[in-house]
Design a protein around this motif. Structure first.
Motif, PDB file in Angstrom:
ATOM      1  N   TYR A 101      16.974  60.181 -50.548  1.00  0.00           N
ATOM      2  CA  TYR A 101      16.040  59.293 -51.443  1.00  0.00           C
ATOM      3  C   TYR A 101      17.027  58.156 -51.576  1.00  0.00           C
ATOM      4  CZ  TYR A 101      21.113  59.365 -53.055  1.00  0.00           C
ATOM      5  OH  TYR A 101      22.370  58.968 -53.406  1.00  0.00           O
ATOM      6  N   PHE A 133      24.711  57.158 -55.932  1.00  0.00           N
ATOM      7  CA  PHE A 133      22.771  57.318 -56.292  1.00  0.00           C
ATOM      8  C   PHE A 133      22.817  56.799 -56.920  1.00  0.00           C
ATOM      9  CE2 PHE A 133      25.887  57.002 -60.167  1.00  0.00           C
ATOM     10  CZ  PHE A 133      24.681  56.171 -61.291  1.00  0.00           C
ATOM     11  N   SER A 145      18.735  54.746 -55.154  1.00  0.00           N
ATOM     12  CA  SER A 145      17.292  55.198 -54.879  1.00  0.00           C
ATOM     13  C   SER A 145      16.004  55.042 -54.737  1.00  0.00           C
ATOM     14  CB  SER A 145      17.918  56.878 -56.003  1.00  0.00           C
ATOM     15  OG  SER A 145      17.533  56.291 -57.106  1.00  0.00           O
ATOM     16  N   SER A 187      25.001  64.780 -53.438  1.00  0.00           N
ATOM     17  CA  SER A 187      24.207  64.293 -53.849  1.00  0.00           C
ATOM     18  C   SER A 187      23.720  63.194 -52.714  1.00  0.00           C
ATOM     19  CB  SER A 187      23.756  63.622 -55.179  1.00  0.00           C
ATOM     20  OG  SER A 187      23.633  64.076 -56.128  1.00  0.00           O
ATOM     21  N   HIS A 188      24.399  62.885 -51.720  1.00  0.00           N
ATOM     22  CA  HIS A 188      23.962  62.475 -50.110  1.00  0.00           C
ATOM     23  C   HIS A 188      25.391  62.053 -49.804  1.00  0.00           C
ATOM     24  CE1 HIS A 188      21.994  59.004 -48.560  1.00  0.00           C
ATOM     25  NE2 HIS A 188      22.929  58.082 -49.183  1.00  0.00           N
ATOM     26  N   ARG A 237      13.112  58.046 -53.469  1.00  0.00           N
ATOM     27  CA  ARG A 237      12.722  59.927 -54.824  1.00  0.00           C
ATOM     28  C   ARG A 237      13.931  59.362 -55.454  1.00  0.00           C
ATOM     29  NH1 ARG A 237      13.482  65.399 -51.336  1.00  0.00           N
ATOM     30  NH2 ARG A 237      13.732  66.025 -53.665  1.00  0.00           N
ATOM     31  N   PRO A 287      17.672  60.752 -57.139  1.00  0.00           N
ATOM     32  CA  PRO A 287      18.294  62.223 -56.449  1.00  0.00           C
ATOM     33  C   PRO A 287      18.494  62.755 -57.247  1.00  0.00           C
ATOM     34  CG  PRO A 287      19.469  59.940 -57.386  1.00  0.00           C
ATOM     35  CD  PRO A 287      17.967  59.376 -57.570  1.00  0.00           C
ATOM     36  N   ASN A 292      21.031  65.722 -48.926  1.00  0.00           N
ATOM     37  CA  ASN A 292      21.014  66.249 -49.806  1.00  0.00           C
ATOM     38  C   ASN A 292      20.917  67.959 -50.439  1.00  0.00           C
ATOM     39  OD1 ASN A 292      20.481  66.205 -53.037  1.00  0.00           O
ATOM     40  ND2 ASN A 292      18.711  64.429 -52.320  1.00  0.00           N
TER      41      ASN A 292
END
Length: 489
Positions: free
Chosen positions: A414, A301, A304, A266-267, A307, A309, A274
């Motif tokens: 994000y 997470f 953000s 996710s990051h 946007r 995640p 992403n």
């Protein structure tokens, strides 16, 4: 004999109330052996004048020390070091006889070295602190945190504070994680599938110890979190570093004999890539083909603001082969050292037993304080406040990067609290970082994130979680100036 007045002084960097500082002065003198039993202290009036504090402050400090049996009060004669005050042990160091033990041979395993860098201890004194993962005290909700801590210290919660829970965790904290934190990531878990850890780093260590050993193989992203790589190398496993592409870890590059896959979908750490949904599905399919376990580090997470995640990789897991790592270090503060593991019950059972053999459980008071801070809504309010500030700082940072002609290597789609940057190929960012120190600028060279055989020295990370917006522009200008000088050499 009276204790000389000039032996008392308040430290300029001391913390706590003045009363607590005075108490500490006296107690420290007694515990160190400088103040002897029966010695008389200066009068409260003289000591107050000497220290520049009110007399009532000194009187209250003395009263508290009497209650704790450090001092005794003798009517109009004043205060004395109590006859039953703690006495430091008297000992004489034993002389060394014969050859000194060779500890180089006695130590069976080496835990020093590795790639984990160290930043200056006084980093907050620098003007331009572009370092990652540190908290901004101006953004933290000190008042409500203090109230939650005091509530956790109350008699009602004494069992959670004082009892040895052996291998159990605070049920209130586990319940909040299960009902609120994990569903936000699309993850559903029972309490038996959640383990509280001393931060994400401890969670990754527990996972590596349970799943890996000599003869097993782990696949890790390259570049990656340097501490994770150090941890995995010490397990004796076969470590396969796979270079990422624009979508993250390529599943087709994962060898068939891999046992455990470590990933930050996710990051990505540190590039902020992403991983798209299609790549996530392909990664899970590859893990199924080779029967591998996937360890997902979802470390940032909450940060953000550009946007939302993508849902966690574990939310797509229908086979129970993904282990999820979460942390409160970035959203609260890194010194908290509190995170959590989520995984199948057989794995959590083993990780819990290992944790119990090393540290039992994270401190009960910390767990209960965090549980109150989360459940009373203070955590969500703080996240919203931090997200807005990070958004403003990111705007300033993007503008400064454009103004100074610097290059972003990872966009942070994000949000987050750092950017992955790239300098010209010939520039060594470790040298640039050293050149910037006298200019009161701190940055993070990127070389330690890469595997030794694929080390890239022209990358660096810029964090903006602990620098004020008005300092970003001037700091980036200094960075660009030094970087351009190095590029022209």
């Amino acid at each position: 004999m009276a204790i000389a007045l000039d032996t008392f002084f308040l430290k300029p960097d001391a913390t706590g109330s003045l009363q607590a500082q005075v108490q500490e002065l006296v107690a420290e003198g007694i515990l160190s052996g400088r103040f002897k039993q029966g010695e008389k202290l200066p009068s409260s009036r003289k000591l107050a004048q000497h220290l520049g504090v009110s007399r009532i402050t000194v009187t209250l400090a003395f009263t508290e020390l009497v209650a704790n049996d450090y001092l005794s009060s003798r009517g109009r004669s004043g205060y004395f070091v109590s006859d039953s005050a703690p006495v430091p042990p008297a000992y004489t160091p034993r002389p060394t006889r014969g050859p000194v033990k060779d500890w180089g041979q006695a130590i069976a395993r080496d835990f020093t070295g590795g790639d984990t860098p160290r930043r200056p201890q006084n980093w907050r004194e620098y003007q331009y602190t572009f370092i990652y993962g540190q908290a901004d005290p101006s953004l933290f909700d000190h008042t409500n945190w203090r109230q939650c801590a005091l509530r956790a210290l109350g008699a009602r919660d004494f069992a959670a504070l004082a009892n040895d829970q052996y291998d159990n965790d605070d049920p209130l904290l586990v319940e909040y994680i299960a009902r609120h934190s994990l569903p936000r990531r699309g993850v559903i878990a029972r309490p038996e599938e959640i383990l509280i850890t001393m931060g994400a780093q401890n969670a990754l260590w527990l996972t590596a110890q349970v799943l890996l050993s000599s003869g097993r193989k782990a696949t890790v992203e390259d570049p990656t979190y340097y501490t994770l790589r150090d941890q995995l190398m010490r397990t004796g496993c076969d470590l396969n570093m796979v270079p990422i592409d624009q979508d993250g870890l390529p599943p087709d590059r994962i060898s068939a004999n891999t046992d455990v896959i470590f990933v930050t979908p996710s990051h990505h750490s540190p590039t902020t890539v992403n991983m798209p949904h299609g790549r996530r599905q392909a990664l899970l399919e590859r893990a199924e083909q080779i029967d591998a376990v996937v360890v997902e580090d979802d470390y940032e997470f909450e940060m953000s603001f550009l946007r939302a995640p993508a849902p966690a990789l574990k939310s797509l897991d229908s086979e129970g082969r993904v282990i999820y790592v979460g942390s409160f270090s970035k959203s609260l503060f890194p010194g908290l050292r509190l995170g959590y593991l989520v995984g199948p019950e057989p794995f959590i059972r083993q990780a819990r037993a290992l944790r119990a053999s090393v540290l039992r459980h994270p401190p009960g008071h910390i767990q209960r304080t965090v549980a109150y801070f989360l459940s009373l809504g203070h955590y969500d309010a703080q996240i919203r406040r931090i997200a807005q500030v990070l958004h403003d700082r990111r705007t300033e940072l993007d503008a400064a990067i454009a103004t100074n002609g610097l290059t972003i290597a990872g966009g942070g789609l994000y949000g987050g609290s750092a950017l992955w940057m790239q300098a010209p190929e010939q520039v060594d960012m470790a040298q640039v970082a050293a050149d910037l120190l006298p200019k009161s600028v701190l940055i993070e060279p990127g070389a330690p994130f890469f595997a030794p055989e694929n080390r890239r020295h022209n990358f660096y990370r810029i964090g903006y979680s602990s620098i004020e917006s008005n300092r970003i522009g001037p700091g980036m200008a200094l960075l660009a100036e030094v970087l351009n000088q190095r590029a022209q050499q």
